[in-house]
Design a protein around this motif. Structure first.
Motif, PDB file in Angstrom:
ATOM      1  N   PRO A   1       0.848  -1.205   0.000  1.00  0.00           N
ATOM      2  CA  PRO A   1       0.000   0.000   0.000  1.00  0.00           C
ATOM      3  C   PRO A   1       0.881   1.251   0.000  1.00  0.00           C
ATOM      4  O   PRO A   1       1.717   1.435   0.885  1.00  0.00           O
ATOM      5  CB  PRO A   1      -0.809  -0.119   1.293  1.00  0.00           C
ATOM      6  N   MET A   2       0.692   2.104  -1.021  1.00  0.00           N
ATOM      7  CA  MET A   2       1.553   3.267  -1.177  1.00  0.00           C
ATOM      8  C   MET A   2       0.863   4.527  -0.669  1.00  0.00           C
ATOM      9  O   MET A   2      -0.344   4.693  -0.813  1.00  0.00           O
ATOM     10  CB  MET A   2       1.914   3.466  -2.658  1.00  0.00           C
ATOM     11  N   ARG A   3       1.633   5.417  -0.098  1.00  0.00           N
ATOM     12  CA  ARG A   3       1.135   6.725   0.298  1.00  0.00           C
ATOM     13  C   ARG A   3       2.276   7.730   0.149  1.00  0.00           C
ATOM     14  O   ARG A   3       3.449   7.374   0.275  1.00  0.00           O
ATOM     15  CB  ARG A   3       0.631   6.721   1.743  1.00  0.00           C
ATOM     16  N   GLY A   4       1.908   8.965  -0.137  1.00  0.00           N
ATOM     17  CA  GLY A   4       2.931   9.990  -0.266  1.00  0.00           C
ATOM     18  C   GLY A   4       2.515  11.065  -1.253  1.00  0.00           C
ATOM     19  O   GLY A   4       1.568  10.901  -2.023  1.00  0.00           O
ATOM     20  N   PRO A   5       3.236  12.175  -1.258  1.00  0.00           N
ATOM     21  CA  PRO A   5       2.875  13.309  -2.119  1.00  0.00           C
ATOM     22  C   PRO A   5       3.175  13.045  -3.586  1.00  0.00           C
ATOM     23  O   PRO A   5       4.026  12.226  -3.933  1.00  0.00           O
ATOM     24  CB  PRO A   5       3.741  14.454  -1.579  1.00  0.00           C
ATOM     25  N   VAL A   6       2.451  13.775  -4.444  1.00  0.00           N
ATOM     26  CA  VAL A   6       2.620  13.692  -5.894  1.00  0.00           C
ATOM     27  C   VAL A   6       3.112  15.047  -6.393  1.00  0.00           C
ATOM     28  O   VAL A   6       2.583  16.095  -5.996  1.00  0.00           O
ATOM     29  CB  VAL A   6       1.297  13.315  -6.593  1.00  0.00           C
ATOM     30  N   PHE A   7       4.108  15.035  -7.256  1.00  0.00           N
ATOM     31  CA  PHE A   7       4.697  16.264  -7.778  1.00  0.00           C
ATOM     32  C   PHE A   7       4.444  16.367  -9.280  1.00  0.00           C
ATOM     33  O   PHE A   7       4.386  15.364  -9.986  1.00  0.00           O
ATOM     34  CB  PHE A   7       6.203  16.290  -7.507  1.00  0.00           C
ATOM     35  N   SER A   8       4.316  17.594  -9.755  1.00  0.00           N
ATOM     36  CA  SER A   8       4.131  17.805 -11.189  1.00  0.00           C
ATOM     37  C   SER A   8       5.458  17.926 -11.913  1.00  0.00           C
ATOM     38  O   SER A   8       5.498  17.872 -13.141  1.00  0.00           O
ATOM     39  CB  SER A   8       3.284  19.059 -11.442  1.00  0.00           C
ATOM     40  N   LEU A   9       6.545  18.115 -11.173  1.00  0.00           N
ATOM     41  CA  LEU A   9       7.886  18.196 -11.757  1.00  0.00           C
ATOM     42  C   LEU A   9       8.751  17.096 -11.156  1.00  0.00           C
ATOM     43  O   LEU A   9       8.931  17.024  -9.935  1.00  0.00           O
ATOM     44  CB  LEU A   9       8.527  19.563 -11.481  1.00  0.00           C
ATOM     45  N   TYR A  10       9.297  16.251 -12.019  1.00  0.00           N
ATOM     46  CA  TYR A  10      10.108  15.139 -11.522  1.00  0.00           C
ATOM     47  C   TYR A  10      11.361  15.658 -10.816  1.00  0.00           C
ATOM     48  O   TYR A  10      11.789  15.089  -9.807  1.00  0.00           O
ATOM     49  CB  TYR A  10      10.492  14.227 -12.685  1.00  0.00           C
ATOM     50  N   ALA A  11      11.952  16.733 -11.328  1.00  0.00           N
ATOM     51  CA  ALA A  11      13.157  17.279 -10.702  1.00  0.00           C
ATOM     52  C   ALA A  11      12.875  17.720  -9.266  1.00  0.00           C
ATOM     53  O   ALA A  11      13.728  17.584  -8.387  1.00  0.00           O
ATOM     54  CB  ALA A  11      13.694  18.444 -11.521  1.00  0.00           C
ATOM     55  N   LEU A  12      11.671  18.249  -9.024  1.00  0.00           N
ATOM     56  CA  LEU A  12      11.297  18.641  -7.669  1.00  0.00           C
ATOM     57  C   LEU A  12      11.143  17.413  -6.780  1.00  0.00           C
ATOM     58  O   LEU A  12      11.562  17.417  -5.608  1.00  0.00           O
ATOM     59  CB  LEU A  12       9.996  19.440  -7.701  1.00  0.00           C
ATOM     60  N   ALA A  13      10.563  16.343  -7.317  1.00  0.00           N
ATOM     61  CA  ALA A  13      10.439  15.102  -6.559  1.00  0.00           C
ATOM     62  C   ALA A  13      11.820  14.552  -6.201  1.00  0.00           C
ATOM     63  O   ALA A  13      12.032  14.039  -5.092  1.00  0.00           O
ATOM     64  CB  ALA A  13       9.646  14.074  -7.359  1.00  0.00           C
TER      65      ALA A  13
END
Length: 289
Positions: free
Chosen positions: A210-222
């Motif tokens: 089961p996964m949880r965590g934030p989603v980013f629109s920029l991979y570099a920011l992730a």
């Protein structure tokens, strides 16, 4: 006394361009995105062209538009004409600015893979000026002003680097991950453009977590958040290689999953040997050798 007849008026070029783009892409919205205008502007141009012609070019339907017989008859020839015009413009620019190279690529590739290579390219060819444009989708190189396009794909172009998936995180967080199941107890970072990365990797290694965590629109920011210890990120090998070498990120598990898509390089037309674009293309592909 000579008679001077009134000049014949041509159909407006912008309207013809809007109609051709809409006919080729199949949607006013896609045409607008390609031309850098609003869908309303495309609609207005097409409507004005139809009024000038006194005939419909599209049939308006509930689910979009469809070319009429007249539109279908004209679209192909206009596409060829605008392709030729774009090619002539590209050749003119190449002759006027022979040492300038324009590259289009994904934001993540631009920041994490291409940018770190630019100092070596400048050192090897200081006379060449490279401009980078970050785009979410590969441009139509027949119409684009870009000389090269670098995007993930399974085939076509020239393979620059293969891609693979594996989790990465800051060294301190890796100490909490003894097995894949431990991922359920830490934040797992995601990128909205590659939303299925975690599913692809977990399915390949035969785990359900089961996964949880934030989603980013920029991979570099992730990636930066992963470096900061915010969670575990599904890493794309070429994009996290620099952090792995520096030790700011580590791979807590040995399982890596190769992707069918690699980073591939395209040009709109054959590159002239020795040209600035050819030199840049060869420089980017060279590491494969």
């Amino acid at each position: 006394m000579p008679v001077a007849p009134p000049p014949l008026t041509r159909l407006p070029l912008n309207a013809l361009r809007a109609f051709e783009a809409a006919a080729r892409t199949g949607a006013f919205t896609l045409a607008a995105a390609e031309l850098g205008v609003t869908p309303g502007a495309v609609t207005a141009h097409v409507k004005a062209l139809e009024e000038r012609l006194g005939a419909a070019l599209f049939e308006r339907q509930a689910r979009g538009v469809r070319l009429t017989a007249l539109g279908l008859a004209a679209a192909g020839e206009l596409t060829g004409a605008f392709d030729a015009l774009a090619g002539a413009e590209a050749r003119l620019r190449a002759l006027a600015l022979p040492r300038e190279v324009r590259v289009a690529t994904l934001p993540a590739i631009a920041q994490l893979w291409l940018s770190p290579r630019l100092p070596a390219l400048r050192a090897a060819a200081p006379e060449i000026s490279v401009s980078i444009t970050a785009l979410e989708a590969a441009p139509n190189l027949k119409r684009s002003l870009h000389d090269l396009s670098l995007f993930p794909a399974e085939s076509g172009g020239r393979l620059v680097v293969k891609d693979e998936l594996f989790p990465v995180c800051a060294p301190a967080l890796a100490d909490r991950l003894a097995c894949v199941a431990d991922l359920g107890g830490v934040p797992c970072l995601s990128d909205s453009s590659w939303a299925r990365d975690w599913d692809i990797w977990l399915q390949a290694v035969g785990e359900i977590v089961p996964m949880r965590g934030p989603v980013f629109s920029l991979y570099a920011l992730a990636v930066e958040e992963a470096v900061n210890g915010a969670g575990v990120l599904m890493g794309h090998g070429p994009l996290v290689a620099g952090h792995l070498e520096r030790g700011t990120l580590v791979s807590p598990f040995s399982q890596r999953v190769g992707l069918p898509e690699g980073f591939r390089l395209w040009s709109a037309r054959p590159l002239r040997k020795g040209s600035a674009a050819a030199q840049v293309a060869n420089f980017l592909v060279e590491p494969l050798g």
